[in-house]
Motif scaffolding. Structure first.
Motif, mmCIF file in Angstrom:
data_model
loop_
_atom_site.group_PDB
_atom_site.id
_atom_site.type_symbol
_atom_site.label_atom_id
_atom_site.label_comp_id
_atom_site.label_asym_id
_atom_site.label_seq_id
_atom_site.Cartn_x
_atom_site.Cartn_y
_atom_site.Cartn_z
ATOM 1 N N LYS A 148 2.335 18.685 -18.629
ATOM 2 C CA LYS A 148 2.503 17.684 -17.572
ATOM 3 C C LYS A 148 3.992 17.458 -17.315
ATOM 4 C CE LYS A 148 -1.603 16.213 -16.255
ATOM 5 N NZ LYS A 148 -2.014 16.239 -14.832
ATOM 6 N N ILE A 149 4.362 17.435 -16.033
ATOM 7 C CA ILE A 149 5.756 17.175 -15.689
ATOM 8 C C ILE A 149 5.932 15.851 -14.947
ATOM 9 C CG2 ILE A 149 6.492 19.580 -15.718
ATOM 10 C CD1 ILE A 149 6.101 19.652 -12.699
ATOM 11 N N PHE A 150 4.859 15.374 -14.308
ATOM 12 C CA PHE A 150 4.853 14.059 -13.679
ATOM 13 C C PHE A 150 3.643 13.281 -14.185
ATOM 14 C CE2 PHE A 150 7.273 16.307 -10.253
ATOM 15 C CZ PHE A 150 8.407 15.507 -10.273
ATOM 16 N N HIS A 151 3.711 11.951 -14.105
ATOM 17 C CA HIS A 151 2.608 11.105 -14.550
ATOM 18 C C HIS A 151 1.558 11.005 -13.448
ATOM 19 C CE1 HIS A 151 4.898 10.031 -18.050
ATOM 20 N NE2 HIS A 151 5.900 9.554 -17.327
ATOM 21 N N ASP A 152 0.303 11.345 -13.771
ATOM 22 C CA ASP A 152 -0.785 11.217 -12.810
ATOM 23 C C ASP A 152 -0.927 9.769 -12.366
ATOM 24 O OD1 ASP A 152 -1.358 13.902 -12.998
ATOM 25 O OD2 ASP A 152 -2.902 13.645 -14.528
ATOM 26 N N GLY A 153 -1.159 9.574 -11.056
ATOM 27 C CA GLY A 153 -1.309 8.228 -10.528
ATOM 28 C C GLY A 153 -0.001 7.584 -10.126
ATOM 29 N N GLU A 154 1.125 8.230 -10.494
ATOM 30 C CA GLU A 154 2.429 7.686 -10.121
ATOM 31 C C GLU A 154 3.144 8.595 -9.129
ATOM 32 O OE1 GLU A 154 4.851 6.702 -13.462
ATOM 33 O OE2 GLU A 154 3.240 5.669 -14.539
ATOM 34 N N ASP A 155 3.345 9.834 -9.530
ATOM 35 C CA ASP A 155 4.062 10.781 -8.675
ATOM 36 C C ASP A 155 3.147 11.911 -8.216
ATOM 37 O OD1 ASP A 155 7.040 10.018 -8.641
ATOM 38 O OD2 ASP A 155 6.521 9.872 -10.762
ATOM 39 N N ILE A 156 3.417 12.409 -7.012
ATOM 40 C CA ILE A 156 2.684 13.551 -6.463
ATOM 41 C C ILE A 156 3.647 14.725 -6.422
ATOM 42 C CG2 ILE A 156 1.426 14.454 -4.479
ATOM 43 C CD1 ILE A 156 0.859 11.536 -3.673
ATOM 44 N N CYS A 157 3.357 15.729 -7.216
ATOM 45 C CA CYS A 157 4.240 16.892 -7.309
ATOM 46 C C CYS A 157 4.206 17.691 -6.009
ATOM 47 C CB CYS A 157 3.813 17.764 -8.485
ATOM 48 S SG CYS A 157 4.936 19.126 -8.832
ATOM 49 N N ALA A 158 5.375 18.065 -5.508
ATOM 50 C CA ALA A 158 5.466 18.883 -4.300
ATOM 51 C C ALA A 158 5.190 20.345 -4.637
ATOM 52 C CB ALA A 158 6.843 18.738 -3.680
ATOM 53 N N GLN A 159 4.871 21.135 -3.620
ATOM 54 C CA GLN A 159 4.643 22.567 -3.835
ATOM 55 C C GLN A 159 5.936 23.284 -4.204
ATOM 56 O OE1 GLN A 159 2.337 24.670 -0.839
ATOM 57 N NE2 GLN A 159 1.301 22.792 -0.240
ATOM 58 N N GLU A 160 7.042 22.844 -3.640
ATOM 59 C CA GLU A 160 8.309 23.532 -3.855
ATOM 60 C C GLU A 160 8.902 23.206 -5.227
ATOM 61 O OE1 GLU A 160 9.879 25.861 -1.873
ATOM 62 O OE2 GLU A 160 7.909 25.787 -0.929
ATOM 63 N N SER A 161 9.440 24.235 -5.879
ATOM 64 C CA SER A 161 10.136 24.096 -7.154
ATOM 65 C C SER A 161 11.060 25.294 -7.295
ATOM 66 C CB SER A 161 9.149 24.011 -8.322
ATOM 67 O OG SER A 161 8.255 25.104 -8.292
ATOM 68 N N CYS A 162 11.936 25.288 -8.300
ATOM 69 C CA CYS A 162 12.845 26.417 -8.481
ATOM 70 C C CYS A 162 13.166 26.597 -9.957
ATOM 71 C CB CYS A 162 14.119 26.246 -7.656
ATOM 72 S SG CYS A 162 15.140 24.823 -8.128
ATOM 73 N N TYR A 163 13.619 27.785 -10.293
ATOM 74 C CA TYR A 163 13.951 28.121 -11.682
ATOM 75 C C TYR A 163 15.410 28.529 -11.774
ATOM 76 C CZ TYR A 163 14.362 30.769 -15.999
ATOM 77 O OH TYR A 163 14.790 31.234 -17.213
ATOM 78 N N ARG A 164 16.068 28.047 -12.838
ATOM 79 C CA ARG A 164 17.458 28.446 -13.066
ATOM 80 C C ARG A 164 17.828 28.204 -14.527
ATOM 81 N NH1 ARG A 164 21.003 30.730 -8.975
ATOM 82 N NH2 ARG A 164 22.889 31.181 -10.161
ATOM 83 N N ASP A 165 18.376 29.227 -15.168
ATOM 84 C CA ASP A 165 18.953 29.095 -16.510
ATOM 85 C C ASP A 165 18.015 28.436 -17.514
ATOM 86 O OD1 ASP A 165 21.304 30.209 -15.450
ATOM 87 O OD2 ASP A 165 22.050 28.237 -14.860
ATOM 88 N N GLY A 166 16.774 28.921 -17.559
ATOM 89 C CA GLY A 166 15.844 28.436 -18.569
ATOM 90 C C GLY A 166 15.145 27.134 -18.254
ATOM 91 N N LYS A 167 15.301 26.651 -17.013
ATOM 92 C CA LYS A 167 14.671 25.384 -16.646
ATOM 93 C C LYS A 167 13.999 25.485 -15.282
ATOM 94 C CE LYS A 167 17.794 22.556 -19.427
ATOM 95 N NZ LYS A 167 18.795 21.468 -19.439
#
Length: 264
Positions: free
Chosen positions: A129-148
């Motif tokens: 889990k990266i966001f708390h359900d019921g609080e934040d709505i994760c967007a489709q867009e994301s990115c990767y850089r330097d291990g994160k």
């Protein structure tokens, strides 16, 4: 025209999924030719079944949009296998990354990152889990850089930073007057996010603090976008420039030169 939502490039070739049929194609850049690799079974509905794909060695991973199964196609054997990655019939997945022997997939509808590895002739999955359900709505867009992996919230100004090694998640609340974010990209030292306001927020990649806010005043970029709607649907960093695609079928791409922060 073969309608698609973007290619995965490797060794002078672009691999992609046709949006309406779910068929897999490869585009040879040198020869300027397109070749069909695999057809979806005629008994299945292909419309938006997969939107994007990822290639790792001899396997192609088709990312499900209107489906809950990830398709793995082996180029050598011409055989397909499937992994059920969620309970929802729609997953809206557009980003995945092949890192060493592991595949990481962004699951926006589950506020999660999925880790897939192949061990003892079987696929193993872990969800974080990266966001708390019921609080934040994760967007489709994301990115990767330097291990994160950097993910954004649609309904708040939070960014989730997922460390692929220790699997820790850090949440940052960005100090901007906006309702949420719709696009994100990273360079070596900076993060770029956009939301409802017609601005590009430049953040420090170490602590996610705002370094600069760049106003976009050219109305041509937003001719079909109402006030209060997200301005950009996606963005990508390449060669010291940031390219942003305007939302809502707007035929505009904004280019930000990161040397002097000029826009064209």
């Amino acid at each position: 025209m073969i309608v698609n939502d973007g290619m995965y490039f490797e060794d002078g070739k672009g691999y992609f999924v046709e949006r309406n049929t779910g068929d897999i194609y490869v585009f040879d850049i040198a020869n300027q030719s397109v070749c069909l690799i695999d057809c979806l079974d005629s008994t299945e509905s292909g419309f938006r079944k997969y939107r994007k794909l990822l290639k790792k060695n001899d396997e192609i991973f088709c990312l499900p949009d209107c489906d809950k199964k990830l398709k793995i196609y082996n180029i050598n054997t011409k055989e397909s296998s499937y992994i059920e990655i969620g309970e929802k019939e729609r997953q809206c997945i557009v980003h995945a990354w092949a890192i060493s022997n592991t595949i990481f997939v962004g699951l926006p509808l589950e506020n999660s990152i999925l880790e897939i590895s192949h061990e003892n002739d079987a696929w193993k999955m872990n969800k974080y889990k990266i966001f708390h359900d019921g609080e934040d709505i994760c967007a489709q867009e994301s990115c990767y850089r330097d291990g994160k992996i950097y993910s954004i919230s649609l309904n708040s100004t939070k960014i989730a930073v997922f460390d692929i090694l220790n699997k820790n998640v850090e949440l940052y609340d960005i100090s901007v007057n906006d309702k949420g974010f719709s696009s994100i990209a990273c360079s070596e030292k900076e993060i770029f996010v956009t939301g409802i306001n017609r601005e590009i927020y430049v953040l420090d990649k170490v602590d996610c603090k705002v370094k600069k806010s760049i106003q976009i005043n050219n109305k041509v970029f937003f001719k079909n976008i109402e006030k209060g709607k997200f301005t950009f649907s996606s963005s990508i960093y390449y060669d010291k420039k940031l390219y942003l695609t305007a939302a809502y079928f707007n035929e505009s791409i904004v280019c930000l030169n990161l040397g002097d922060y000029t826009i064209r």
